[in-house]
Design a protein around this motif. Structure first.
Motif, PDB file in Angstrom:
ATOM      1  N   ALA A  13      -7.140  -4.220   5.331  1.00  0.00           N
ATOM      2  CA  ALA A  13      -6.576  -3.971   4.005  1.00  0.00           C
ATOM      3  C   ALA A  13      -7.624  -4.174   2.916  1.00  0.00           C
ATOM      4  O   ALA A  13      -7.712  -3.382   1.967  1.00  0.00           O
ATOM      5  CB  ALA A  13      -5.376  -4.889   3.773  1.00  0.00           C
ATOM      6  N   ALA A  14      -8.447  -5.204   3.061  1.00  0.00           N
ATOM      7  CA  ALA A  14      -9.497  -5.478   2.068  1.00  0.00           C
ATOM      8  C   ALA A  14     -10.566  -4.391   2.077  1.00  0.00           C
ATOM      9  O   ALA A  14     -11.146  -4.066   1.035  1.00  0.00           O
ATOM     10  CB  ALA A  14     -10.122  -6.842   2.339  1.00  0.00           C
ATOM     11  N   ALA A  15     -10.842  -3.823   3.257  1.00  0.00           N
ATOM     12  CA  ALA A  15     -11.836  -2.758   3.360  1.00  0.00           C
ATOM     13  C   ALA A  15     -11.291  -1.435   2.817  1.00  0.00           C
ATOM     14  O   ALA A  15     -11.996  -0.690   2.129  1.00  0.00           O
ATOM     15  CB  ALA A  15     -12.274  -2.590   4.814  1.00  0.00           C
ATOM     16  N   ILE A  16     -10.046  -1.132   3.125  1.00  0.00           N
ATOM     17  CA  ILE A  16      -9.456   0.153   2.754  1.00  0.00           C
ATOM     18  C   ILE A  16      -9.032   0.176   1.286  1.00  0.00           C
ATOM     19  O   ILE A  16      -9.209   1.180   0.592  1.00  0.00           O
ATOM     20  CB  ILE A  16      -8.263   0.465   3.671  1.00  0.00           C
ATOM     21  N   HIS A  17      -8.492  -0.957   0.811  1.00  0.00           N
ATOM     22  CA  HIS A  17      -8.019  -1.043  -0.574  1.00  0.00           C
ATOM     23  C   HIS A  17      -8.553  -2.309  -1.248  1.00  0.00           C
ATOM     24  O   HIS A  17      -7.798  -3.236  -1.545  1.00  0.00           O
ATOM     25  CB  HIS A  17      -6.489  -1.021  -0.620  1.00  0.00           C
ATOM     26  N   PRO A  18      -9.871  -2.357  -1.506  1.00  0.00           N
ATOM     27  CA  PRO A  18     -10.443  -3.570  -2.115  1.00  0.00           C
ATOM     28  C   PRO A  18      -9.923  -3.840  -3.520  1.00  0.00           C
ATOM     29  O   PRO A  18     -10.038  -4.961  -4.019  1.00  0.00           O
ATOM     30  CB  PRO A  18     -11.949  -3.265  -2.132  1.00  0.00           C
ATOM     31  N   ASN A  19      -9.335  -2.827  -4.147  1.00  0.00           N
ATOM     32  CA  ASN A  19      -8.753  -3.013  -5.480  1.00  0.00           C
ATOM     33  C   ASN A  19      -7.384  -3.685  -5.423  1.00  0.00           C
ATOM     34  O   ASN A  19      -6.885  -4.173  -6.444  1.00  0.00           O
ATOM     35  CB  ASN A  19      -8.620  -1.666  -6.189  1.00  0.00           C
ATOM     36  N   ILE A  20      -6.793  -3.734  -4.226  1.00  0.00           N
ATOM     37  CA  ILE A  20      -5.466  -4.348  -4.066  1.00  0.00           C
ATOM     38  C   ILE A  20      -5.565  -5.694  -3.362  1.00  0.00           C
ATOM     39  O   ILE A  20      -4.867  -6.653  -3.724  1.00  0.00           O
ATOM     40  CB  ILE A  20      -4.526  -3.416  -3.273  1.00  0.00           C
ATOM     41  N   PHE A  21      -6.460  -5.793  -2.366  1.00  0.00           N
ATOM     42  CA  PHE A  21      -6.530  -6.994  -1.537  1.00  0.00           C
ATOM     43  C   PHE A  21      -7.865  -7.716  -1.736  1.00  0.00           C
ATOM     44  O   PHE A  21      -8.907  -7.076  -1.911  1.00  0.00           O
ATOM     45  CB  PHE A  21      -6.381  -6.622  -0.059  1.00  0.00           C
ATOM     46  N   PRO A  22      -7.851  -9.049  -1.678  1.00  0.00           N
ATOM     47  CA  PRO A  22      -9.092  -9.816  -1.842  1.00  0.00           C
ATOM     48  C   PRO A  22      -9.977  -9.723  -0.603  1.00  0.00           C
ATOM     49  O   PRO A  22      -9.527  -9.327   0.473  1.00  0.00           O
ATOM     50  CB  PRO A  22      -8.584 -11.249  -2.036  1.00  0.00           C
ATOM     51  N   GLN A  23     -11.238 -10.091  -0.769  1.00  0.00           N
ATOM     52  CA  GLN A  23     -12.154 -10.163   0.362  1.00  0.00           C
ATOM     53  C   GLN A  23     -11.540 -11.032   1.453  1.00  0.00           C
ATOM     54  O   GLN A  23     -10.966 -12.083   1.177  1.00  0.00           O
ATOM     55  CB  GLN A  23     -13.490 -10.778  -0.080  1.00  0.00           C
TER      56      GLN A  23
ATOM     57  N   THR B 224       0.812  -1.225   0.000  1.00  0.00           N
ATOM     58  CA  THR B 224       0.000   0.000   0.000  1.00  0.00           C
ATOM     59  C   THR B 224       0.839   1.267   0.000  1.00  0.00           C
ATOM     60  O   THR B 224       0.291   2.370   0.076  1.00  0.00           O
ATOM     61  CB  THR B 224      -0.933   0.020   1.233  1.00  0.00           C
ATOM     62  N   SER B 225       2.137   1.136  -0.105  1.00  0.00           N
ATOM     63  CA  SER B 225       3.034   2.285   0.074  1.00  0.00           C
ATOM     64  C   SER B 225       2.792   3.400  -0.943  1.00  0.00           C
ATOM     65  O   SER B 225       2.978   4.578  -0.628  1.00  0.00           O
ATOM     66  CB  SER B 225       4.494   1.833   0.023  1.00  0.00           C
TER      67      SER B 225
END
Length: 261
Positions: free
Chosen positions: A232-242, A120-121
């Motif tokens: 991480a999935a909540a903040i960046h759903p485009n990067i991390f899976p459910q 996420t950097s």
């Protein structure tokens, strides 16, 4: 959960129901389950015949009195930060004669957190309000704020402090996460948005209101890595899976909540 991480579950003779929620395998071992750290009595503790009682805040003064009256040694923990949690893991591992396992558990947490931080950097950092209690409204603990940062978010408000619905609305976060102590994944997301008048909030308008299982964020132990993945999935759903333990306000919840529109 610390004892599970260092391979010492067989040393537990009794625990609270909340410990069993975090580590279900305890129940299958015939371990005595007491109500909770607020109402456990001296008689219950004596009956379990422990050599050591371990408790972490929040616990009440009367609960500590009951523990001390039992005659067992008492280790009271009050972590606030991830560094505090690492220290507690090392201390418990040392007491249990599992120093190497403790060091390994800490290193695994550090690696997981750093791996998410690296992913996420370079991403945009949404503003995140995270709460551990609804009435009164209390922001999540400092260690959660650290995990939010690692997951690529900016923590809104003061960690571990009481706030108000009006104050949070004024800050207009991009993401709202509720992880109420003792509530599991049963936080009524629809209701809190409606009752607090948060419909105009950016997070509500964009359906970015989530519940994360209580034990994933409020248990100061290696379990926090599950909370980190959910964050991480909540903040960046485009990067991390459910992730496990994460529920969105737009999901059809088991509690029968309606989809928020």
């Amino acid at each position: 959960m610390i004892l599970a991480a260092i391979g010492c579950l067989d040393r537990i003779v009794a625990c609270t129901k909340y410990c069993a929620d975090v580590c279900p395998e305890i129940s299958s071992r015939g371990t005595t389950i007491v109500a909770d750290s607020w109402t456990a009595s001296t008689d219950q503790i004596v009956a379990a015949r422990p050599d050591l009682v371990i408790a972490a805040v929040p616990y009440q003064e009367k609960a500590v009195i009951e523990i001390l009256k039992s005659g067992a040694r008492f280790l009271g923990l009050a972590p606030k930060t991830l560094a505090d949690i690492y220290t507690d893991i090392a201390a418990i591992a040392g007491i249990m004669g599992a120093t190497d396992r403790g060091a390994q558990a800490i290193q695994e947490m550090l690696r997981e957190i750093e791996a998410v931080r690296q992913q996420t950097s370079s991403a945009k950092r949404p503003r995140v309000f995270c709460e551990e209690w609804g009435k009164p409204l209390i922001s999540s603990q400092p260690w959660v704020a650290e995990l939010v940062s690692a997951a690529g978010g900016e923590f809104v408000g003061t960690p571990g402090k009481q706030t108000s619905a009006e104050a949070v609305l004024a800050q207009n976060p991009d993401v709202v996460i509720a992880a109420w102590c003792g509530a599991g994944n049963r936080v009524p997301l629809q209701k809190i948005i409606r009752d607090r008048g948060w419909e105009p909030m950016r997070a509500a308008k964009q359906n970015r209101v989530y519940c994360i299982r209580d034990e994933f964020l409020n248990t100061p132990a290696p379990t926090l890595i599950l909370g980190l993945r959910a964050l991480a999935a909540a903040i960046h759903p485009n990067i991390f899976p459910q992730a496990s333990g994460l529920r969105c306000i737009s999901d059809i919840a088991l509690s029968g909540e309606l989809i928020f529109q």
